[in-house]
Design an enzyme around this catalytic site. Structure first.
Site, PDB file in Angstrom:
ATOM      1  N   LYS A  13      27.871  45.077  35.867  1.00  0.00           N
ATOM      2  CA  LYS A  13      27.770  45.091  34.395  1.00  0.00           C
ATOM      3  C   LYS A  13      27.534  43.367  34.104  1.00  0.00           C
ATOM      4  O   LYS A  13      26.915  43.223  33.296  1.00  0.00           O
ATOM      5  CB  LYS A  13      29.058  45.474  33.855  1.00  0.00           C
ATOM      6  CG  LYS A  13      29.360  47.095  33.766  1.00  0.00           C
ATOM      7  CD  LYS A  13      30.260  47.645  32.930  1.00  0.00           C
ATOM      8  CE  LYS A  13      31.771  46.955  33.258  1.00  0.00           C
ATOM      9  NZ  LYS A  13      32.200  47.449  34.605  1.00  0.00           N
ATOM     10  N   ARG A  88      36.273  50.756  26.311  1.00  0.00           N
ATOM     11  CA  ARG A  88      36.525  51.432  27.544  1.00  0.00           C
ATOM     12  C   ARG A  88      36.996  52.869  27.475  1.00  0.00           C
ATOM     13  O   ARG A  88      37.528  53.454  28.219  1.00  0.00           O
ATOM     14  CB  ARG A  88      37.539  50.618  28.392  1.00  0.00           C
ATOM     15  CG  ARG A  88      37.017  49.764  29.151  1.00  0.00           C
ATOM     16  CD  ARG A  88      38.157  49.154  30.021  1.00  0.00           C
ATOM     17  NE  ARG A  88      37.987  48.648  31.575  1.00  0.00           N
ATOM     18  CZ  ARG A  88      37.372  47.184  31.646  1.00  0.00           C
ATOM     19  NH1 ARG A  88      36.825  46.691  30.760  1.00  0.00           N
ATOM     20  NH2 ARG A  88      37.189  47.089  32.868  1.00  0.00           N
ATOM     21  N   ARG A 127      33.585  40.749  46.107  1.00  0.00           N
ATOM     22  CA  ARG A 127      33.462  40.085  45.000  1.00  0.00           C
ATOM     23  C   ARG A 127      34.214  38.708  44.876  1.00  0.00           C
ATOM     24  O   ARG A 127      35.409  38.864  45.383  1.00  0.00           O
ATOM     25  CB  ARG A 127      33.645  40.735  43.488  1.00  0.00           C
ATOM     26  CG  ARG A 127      33.651  39.937  42.289  1.00  0.00           C
ATOM     27  CD  ARG A 127      33.605  41.022  41.021  1.00  0.00           C
ATOM     28  NE  ARG A 127      34.452  41.735  41.115  1.00  0.00           N
ATOM     29  CZ  ARG A 127      34.495  42.772  39.967  1.00  0.00           C
ATOM     30  NH1 ARG A 127      33.655  42.717  39.310  1.00  0.00           N
ATOM     31  NH2 ARG A 127      35.492  43.657  39.800  1.00  0.00           N
ATOM     32  N   ARG A 162      39.360  37.763  42.764  1.00  0.00           N
ATOM     33  CA  ARG A 162      40.250  38.565  41.716  1.00  0.00           C
ATOM     34  C   ARG A 162      41.505  39.048  42.207  1.00  0.00           C
ATOM     35  O   ARG A 162      41.449  40.066  42.903  1.00  0.00           O
ATOM     36  CB  ARG A 162      39.497  39.278  40.542  1.00  0.00           C
ATOM     37  CG  ARG A 162      38.707  38.676  39.594  1.00  0.00           C
ATOM     38  CD  ARG A 162      37.776  39.671  39.199  1.00  0.00           C
ATOM     39  NE  ARG A 162      38.444  40.832  38.402  1.00  0.00           N
ATOM     40  CZ  ARG A 162      37.691  41.749  37.590  1.00  0.00           C
ATOM     41  NH1 ARG A 162      36.598  41.395  37.355  1.00  0.00           N
ATOM     42  NH2 ARG A 162      38.626  42.925  37.243  1.00  0.00           N
ATOM     43  N   ARG A 174      42.363  51.596  38.684  1.00  0.00           N
ATOM     44  CA  ARG A 174      41.013  51.076  37.730  1.00  0.00           C
ATOM     45  C   ARG A 174      39.918  52.222  37.930  1.00  0.00           C
ATOM     46  O   ARG A 174      39.246  52.551  36.801  1.00  0.00           O
ATOM     47  CB  ARG A 174      40.502  49.739  38.167  1.00  0.00           C
ATOM     48  CG  ARG A 174      41.339  48.702  37.755  1.00  0.00           C
ATOM     49  CD  ARG A 174      41.222  47.448  38.587  1.00  0.00           C
ATOM     50  NE  ARG A 174      40.102  46.685  38.340  1.00  0.00           N
ATOM     51  CZ  ARG A 174      39.444  45.787  39.261  1.00  0.00           C
ATOM     52  NH1 ARG A 174      40.075  45.802  40.559  1.00  0.00           N
ATOM     53  NH2 ARG A 174      38.289  45.393  38.853  1.00  0.00           N
TER      54      ARG A 174
HETATM   55  P1  AMP Z   1      36.948  43.775  33.920  1.00  0.00           P
HETATM   56  O1  AMP Z   1      36.916  42.266  34.193  1.00  0.00           O
HETATM   57  O2  AMP Z   1      36.021  44.276  32.843  1.00  0.00           O
HETATM   58  O3  AMP Z   1      37.195  44.508  35.307  1.00  0.00           O
HETATM   59  O4  AMP Z   1      38.459  43.936  33.305  1.00  0.00           O
HETATM   60  C1  AMP Z   1      39.917  43.694  34.023  1.00  0.00           C
HETATM   61  C2  AMP Z   1      40.928  44.058  33.405  1.00  0.00           C
HETATM   62  O5  AMP Z   1      41.282  43.633  32.171  1.00  0.00           O
HETATM   63  C3  AMP Z   1      40.824  45.666  33.448  1.00  0.00           C
HETATM   64  O6  AMP Z   1      41.144  46.426  34.644  1.00  0.00           O
HETATM   65  C4  AMP Z   1      41.884  45.944  32.270  1.00  0.00           C
HETATM   66  O7  AMP Z   1      43.213  45.840  32.639  1.00  0.00           O
HETATM   67  C5  AMP Z   1      41.679  44.855  31.426  1.00  0.00           C
HETATM   68  N1  AMP Z   1      40.681  44.966  30.223  1.00  0.00           N
HETATM   69  C6  AMP Z   1      39.347  44.581  30.063  1.00  0.00           C
HETATM   70  N2  AMP Z   1      38.742  45.135  29.149  1.00  0.00           N
HETATM   71  C7  AMP Z   1      39.477  45.961  28.526  1.00  0.00           C
HETATM   72  C8  AMP Z   1      39.581  46.938  27.415  1.00  0.00           C
HETATM   73  N3  AMP Z   1      38.374  47.115  26.725  1.00  0.00           N
HETATM   74  N4  AMP Z   1      40.619  47.770  27.219  1.00  0.00           N
HETATM   75  C9  AMP Z   1      41.914  47.440  27.835  1.00  0.00           C
HETATM   76  N5  AMP Z   1      42.014  46.582  28.728  1.00  0.00           N
HETATM   77  C10 AMP Z   1      40.927  46.041  29.235  1.00  0.00           C
END
Ligand code: AMP
Length: 221
Positions: A13, A88, A127, A162, A174
Site C-alpha cells: 500500500k 481500518r 521489509r 519495524r 495484525r
Molecule cells: P501500518 O504502518 O499501516 O502497518 O500501521 C502500523 C500500526 O499502527 C498498526 O498495526 C496499528 O497498530 C496502528 N494503526 C495504523 N493505522 C491505524 C488505524 N487506522 N486505526 C488504528 N490503528 C492504526
C-alpha cells in the site's frame, strides 16, 4: 480526489500510495507513519499509541480519528489525499464519510491490494524502513534492496526493521485484525461503487509499481 489504500499488511500500500502521490501531488497520509514519527519523538500521542502498536493491536478511534481529521485540514490536502492505513474498521470508514461529507467531498477511489498470504509474511519479514522520520522510505531486502546495504538511497540514514515486523506474534495479530476488522471494508466500498481490486504478486509478476503506473495513467487521462 480522495483515494484510500486498502489491503493487508505487506501488500505494498505504501509503495503504491507513494508513487501516486509523486505523480499527482496528492499527499500520502499514512497513519502508521504518523504514529511511528510520534513514537520516535516520544510525544504523548506516540507513548500512548505504542502500547497498542507494539502488540499489533489497533490504536483506539478516539486517538486515530481526530488525528486523521486534523491532518486532512492541512493546506496540502485541500485537493484531496491518499489515505494509507486509514480507515481500518467500518466505524472509521463511517466517520471518514461523515467528515468528508461535511466538507462537500467523498471517497472517490479505493485501491484494494490482494497478495497471497505466504508472500505477505515473507514481505513483512524482509521489509526495512528508513530511520529518518521525515523520509520514511521503505525497502525490501529481497525485492527492492537499497543500493548500499542498510542505508537509505534517498537520505543516507540507516535502515531498520519495524519493531512490529520482527515479532511473529505481532505479525499474526495484525493479520487476524485485518481479516476480522478491516476486510469488511471491501464490501462497504464495493457497495459505494468505488472499489478497485488489484492482485500484487510475484506469481503473476505484478508488483505495486505496475498497479500504480496503471492507476496514474487513468487519473491523468
Ligand atoms: P501500518 O504502518 O499501516 O502497518 O500501521 C502500523 C500500526 O499502527 C498498526 O498495526 C496499528 O497498530 C496502528 N494503526 C495504523 N493505522 C491505524 C488505524 N487506522 N486505526 C488504528 N490503528 C492504526
Amino acid at each position: 480526489m480522495n483515494i484510500i489504500m486498502l489491503g493487508a499488511q505487506g501488500t505494498g500500500k505504501g509503495t503504491v500510495a507513494g508513487l501516486i502521490s509523486e505523480q499527482t501531488g496528492l499527499p500520502q497520509i499514512s497513519t502508521g507513519d504518523i504514529f511511528r514519527k510520534n513514537i520516535s519523538e516520544k510525544t504523548p500521542l506516540g507513548i500512548e499509541a505504542d502500547k497498542y502498536i507494539s502488540k499489533g493491536n489497533l490504536v483506539p478511534d478516539e486517538i486515530t480519528v481526530p488525528m486523521v481529521e486534523d491532518r486532512l485540514t492541512w493546506d496540502d490536502a485541500k485537493n484531496g489525499a491518499i489515505l494509507d492505513g486509514f480507515p481500518r474498521t467500518i466505524e472509521q470508514a463511517e466517520k471518514l464519510d461523515e467528515y468528508l461529507k461535511s466538507k462537500g467531498e467523498k471517497v472517490d477511489l479505493v485501491i484494494n491490494l490482494v497478495t497471497p498470504k505466504e508472500e505477505i509474511i515473507d514481505r513483512m519479514l524482509t521489509r526495512r524502513v528508513c530511520t529518518n522520520p521525515d523520509c520514511k522510505a521503505t525497502y525490501n531486502i529481497k525485492l527492492h534492496p537499497p543500493i548500499k546495504e542498510g542505508i537509505c538511497d534517498k537520505c543516507g540514514s540507516p535502515l531498520k526493521q519495524r519493531a512490529d515486523d520482527s515479532d511473529p506474534e505481532a505479525i499474526k495479530r495484525r493479520l487476524e485484525i485485518y481479516e476480522e476488522k478491516t476486510s469488511p471494508l471491501v464490501e462497504f466500498y464495493k457497495k459505494q461503487g468505488v472499489l478497485r481490486t488489484e492482485t500484487v504478486s510475484l506469481s503473476i509478476n505484478r508488483m505495486g509499481k505496475d498497479v500504480a503506473a496503471d492507476i496514474i495513467k487513468e487519473i491523468k487521462k
